[in-house]
Design a protein around this motif. Structure first.
Motif, mmCIF file in Angstrom:
data_model
loop_
_atom_site.group_PDB
_atom_site.id
_atom_site.type_symbol
_atom_site.label_atom_id
_atom_site.label_comp_id
_atom_site.label_asym_id
_atom_site.label_seq_id
_atom_site.Cartn_x
_atom_site.Cartn_y
_atom_site.Cartn_z
ATOM 1 N N LYS A 112 -14.020 16.171 -27.908
ATOM 2 C CA LYS A 112 -13.599 17.148 -28.910
ATOM 3 C C LYS A 112 -13.978 18.570 -28.502
ATOM 4 O O LYS A 112 -13.240 19.521 -28.759
ATOM 5 C CB LYS A 112 -14.206 16.805 -30.269
ATOM 6 C CG LYS A 112 -13.725 15.487 -30.824
ATOM 7 C CD LYS A 112 -14.539 15.086 -32.036
ATOM 8 C CE LYS A 112 -14.222 13.666 -32.437
ATOM 9 N NZ LYS A 112 -15.089 13.170 -33.510
ATOM 10 N N PHE A 129 -0.061 16.876 -27.519
ATOM 11 C CA PHE A 129 -1.169 16.255 -26.804
ATOM 12 C C PHE A 129 -0.743 14.965 -26.114
ATOM 13 O O PHE A 129 0.024 14.170 -26.658
ATOM 14 C CB PHE A 129 -2.315 15.937 -27.774
ATOM 15 C CG PHE A 129 -2.913 17.149 -28.435
ATOM 16 C CD1 PHE A 129 -4.047 17.762 -27.912
ATOM 17 C CD2 PHE A 129 -2.334 17.687 -29.569
ATOM 18 C CE1 PHE A 129 -4.588 18.883 -28.516
ATOM 19 C CE2 PHE A 129 -2.867 18.806 -30.194
ATOM 20 C CZ PHE A 129 -4.001 19.415 -29.660
ATOM 21 N N THR A 130 -1.279 14.761 -24.926
ATOM 22 C CA THR A 130 -1.161 13.489 -24.237
ATOM 23 C C THR A 130 -2.358 13.342 -23.320
ATOM 24 O O THR A 130 -3.217 14.236 -23.253
ATOM 25 C CB THR A 130 0.170 13.382 -23.468
ATOM 26 O OG1 THR A 130 0.354 12.032 -23.018
ATOM 27 C CG2 THR A 130 0.191 14.323 -22.267
ATOM 28 N N ASP A 131 -2.450 12.209 -22.621
ATOM 29 C CA ASP A 131 -3.587 11.954 -21.731
ATOM 30 C C ASP A 131 -3.161 12.064 -20.277
ATOM 31 O O ASP A 131 -1.965 12.003 -19.951
ATOM 32 C CB ASP A 131 -4.177 10.559 -21.990
ATOM 33 C CG ASP A 131 -4.926 10.477 -23.311
ATOM 34 O OD1 ASP A 131 -5.324 11.548 -23.830
ATOM 35 O OD2 ASP A 131 -5.126 9.360 -23.814
ATOM 36 N N GLY A 199 -3.819 10.027 -29.536
ATOM 37 C CA GLY A 199 -3.851 11.216 -28.688
ATOM 38 C C GLY A 199 -2.963 11.124 -27.469
ATOM 39 O O GLY A 199 -2.743 12.133 -26.795
ATOM 40 N N ARG A 200 -2.420 9.935 -27.187
ATOM 41 C CA ARG A 200 -1.496 9.793 -26.071
ATOM 42 C C ARG A 200 -0.146 10.425 -26.380
ATOM 43 O O ARG A 200 0.636 10.695 -25.470
ATOM 44 C CB ARG A 200 -1.298 8.308 -25.725
ATOM 45 C CG ARG A 200 -2.566 7.585 -25.315
ATOM 46 C CD ARG A 200 -2.290 6.155 -24.866
ATOM 47 N NE ARG A 200 -1.668 5.352 -25.898
ATOM 48 C CZ ARG A 200 -2.325 4.705 -26.865
ATOM 49 N NH1 ARG A 200 -3.650 4.799 -26.922
ATOM 50 N NH2 ARG A 200 -1.687 3.979 -27.759
ATOM 51 N N LEU A 202 0.835 12.983 -29.621
ATOM 52 C CA LEU A 202 0.533 13.562 -30.929
ATOM 53 C C LEU A 202 0.782 15.068 -30.874
ATOM 54 O O LEU A 202 0.485 15.712 -29.871
ATOM 55 C CB LEU A 202 -0.931 13.284 -31.283
ATOM 56 C CG LEU A 202 -1.510 13.942 -32.538
ATOM 57 C CD1 LEU A 202 -0.823 13.410 -33.790
ATOM 58 C CD2 LEU A 202 -3.019 13.704 -32.613
ATOM 59 N N ASP A 225 -10.942 12.246 -31.980
ATOM 60 C CA ASP A 225 -10.247 13.521 -31.843
ATOM 61 C C ASP A 225 -8.789 13.415 -32.299
ATOM 62 O O ASP A 225 -8.187 14.424 -32.670
ATOM 63 C CB ASP A 225 -10.295 13.995 -30.383
ATOM 64 C CG ASP A 225 -9.733 12.946 -29.425
ATOM 65 O OD1 ASP A 225 -8.543 13.027 -29.104
ATOM 66 O OD2 ASP A 225 -10.486 12.046 -29.022
ATOM 67 N N ASP A 226 -8.238 12.208 -32.280
ATOM 68 C CA ASP A 226 -6.860 12.029 -32.738
ATOM 69 C C ASP A 226 -6.803 11.422 -34.138
ATOM 70 O O ASP A 226 -6.328 12.054 -35.080
ATOM 71 C CB ASP A 226 -6.059 11.177 -31.746
ATOM 72 C CG ASP A 226 -6.817 9.928 -31.286
ATOM 73 O OD1 ASP A 226 -7.882 9.605 -31.855
ATOM 74 O OD2 ASP A 226 -6.331 9.260 -30.355
ATOM 75 N N ASP A 227 -7.352 10.206 -34.311
ATOM 76 C CA ASP A 227 -7.165 9.534 -35.603
ATOM 77 C C ASP A 227 -7.959 10.182 -36.738
ATOM 78 O O ASP A 227 -7.456 10.310 -37.858
ATOM 79 C CB ASP A 227 -7.478 8.042 -35.505
ATOM 80 C CG ASP A 227 -8.863 7.738 -34.957
ATOM 81 O OD1 ASP A 227 -9.500 8.641 -34.387
ATOM 82 O OD2 ASP A 227 -9.314 6.586 -35.104
#
Length: 367
Positions: A112, A129-131, A199-200, A202, A225-227
């Motif tokens: 984060k 956002f993605t990884d 987060g993959r 979003l 950080d995502d959910d």
């Protein structure tokens, strides 16, 4: 005694069916018509020891068919040559911006903190956002995700799947669990109660991020950080879902069961921070599924109205199969549907094991 057990079994069957009937809200949904937007987008990727994945997957992001976007790549205190790889991309493509994060004693191994620095670097209001190990499945990924933003929409939930590995049972289990999770968060969002995103894949606005003071309310937690951000920020009026085939990203799944087990421990460890209504809905969903199979087995062993018990099972599997098949066809996961009764039972009891394991030892770092 047998009659009481049968009554409980039928009750849990009914509750389970109510959940799956609610999932038809996504299973029968059609993708919204895409209306391409022209606003600039900042793609944000947090990379920790991801040199090879960036080499393999970042070109697909830079090759997106979208008129105006930048790519913020965060080197989160990597121990490999991630930083050098990012610099090479930056030097050859002005759209690539680099954020170099050094270890900070107060925020060590906290994704984060790294993401916050990346968001501050972004020059555009709309963030995607993605990884580092993810790749969009088409050149229209940015177009599809951004087309869902409207004046009242500030969050877009996408689907981040995993690459298929033919013949691997672990791969099918991972993709089935990902499919079930997507069915849930897409369905709840359509029903007016969005509770998470991945987060993959979003997207949300920087204004929303700053209005909520970023990750401040859960910065002390290593995950979420995502959910957790979506759980706090999303409402029935500011959230859209995007599941068109061109909007999907896929990433590299874990190849070892122990790695996947640790990953799921990290994800489940933050579920207790969700809003009470979402905790109740998710907990009861898994509880009734566990109790269904326990009572099913017990009633068959006791030979209590076996025809009723087997009939309830058949009806349950038909309804679930329809939901899984329709949803999997949307998200490109149809090959796992044929194994869903086995995968579902295994996943139910595996999540129980993970929950118990987290009571004694919670994961501390995102990598």
């Amino acid at each position: 005694m047998g009659t009481i057990l049968l009554g409980l079994f039928l009750l849990f069957t009914l509750v389970n069916l109510i959940y799956f009937f609610s999932f038809f809200s996504f299973a029968t949904a059609a993708p919204k018509q895409s209306f391409p937007q022209k606003f600039p987008v900042s793609i944000i990727i947090c990379a920790k020891n991801e040199a090879e994945n960036l080499k393999n997957f970042l070109p697909a992001i830079l090759d997106q068919d979208y008129p105006d976007f930048e790519v913020i790549v965060i080197n989160d205190a990597s121990a490999d040559n991630t930083g050098e790889v990012i610099e090479e991309f930056r030097d050859s493509d002005p759209r690539v911006k680099m954020v170099d994060v050094q270890n900070n004693e107060a925020f060590w191994a906290n994704k984060k903190y790294a993401l916050t620095l990346g968001i501050k670097k972004a020059k555009n209001q709309h963030l995607l956002f993605t990884d580092a190990d993810c790749v969009p499945q088409s050149k229209n990924w940015i177009t599809e995700m951004s087309s869902n933003f409207q004046p009242n929409i500030s969050i877009v939930l996408g689907y981040g799947g995993y690459f298929k590995n033919t013949g691997s049972l672990l791969n099918k289990l991972i993709r089935f669990e990902t499919l079930l999770t997507a069915i849930q968060y897409f369905s709840y969002a359509r029903l007016g109660s969005p509770y998470m995103g991945v987060g993959r894949n979003l997207s949300y606005t920087s204004k929303l991020f700053y209005d909520l003071k970023g990750f401040a309310s859960h910065l002390h937690l290593r995950s979420g950080d995502d959910d957790l951000f979506v759980n706090e920020a999303a409402t029935n009026s500011n959230t859209a879902i995007c599941f068109s085939k061109d909007s999907i990203t896929r990433s590299i799944p874990k190849k070892k069961f122990s790695e996947w087990f640790h990953q799921k421990k990290r994800h489940i460890s933050v579920a207790g921070e969700y809003k009470p209504i979402h905790q109740a809905l998710l907990s009861s969903f898994y509880l009734v599924r566990i109790l269904f199979w326990i009572l099913f087995t017990l009633l068959l062993l006791l030979q209590v109205y076996p025809e009723v018990v087997l009939g309830a099972l058949a009806f349950k599997l038909i309804i679930e199969g329809i939901v899984y098949f329709k949803s999997a066809r949307k998200l490109g996961e149809t090959d796992v549907v044929w194994l869903f009764p086995f995968l579902d039972v295994f996943l139910i009891f595996m999540q129980l094991v993970i929950f118990i394991s987290n009571l004694f030892s919670k994961p501390k770092h995102w990598k």
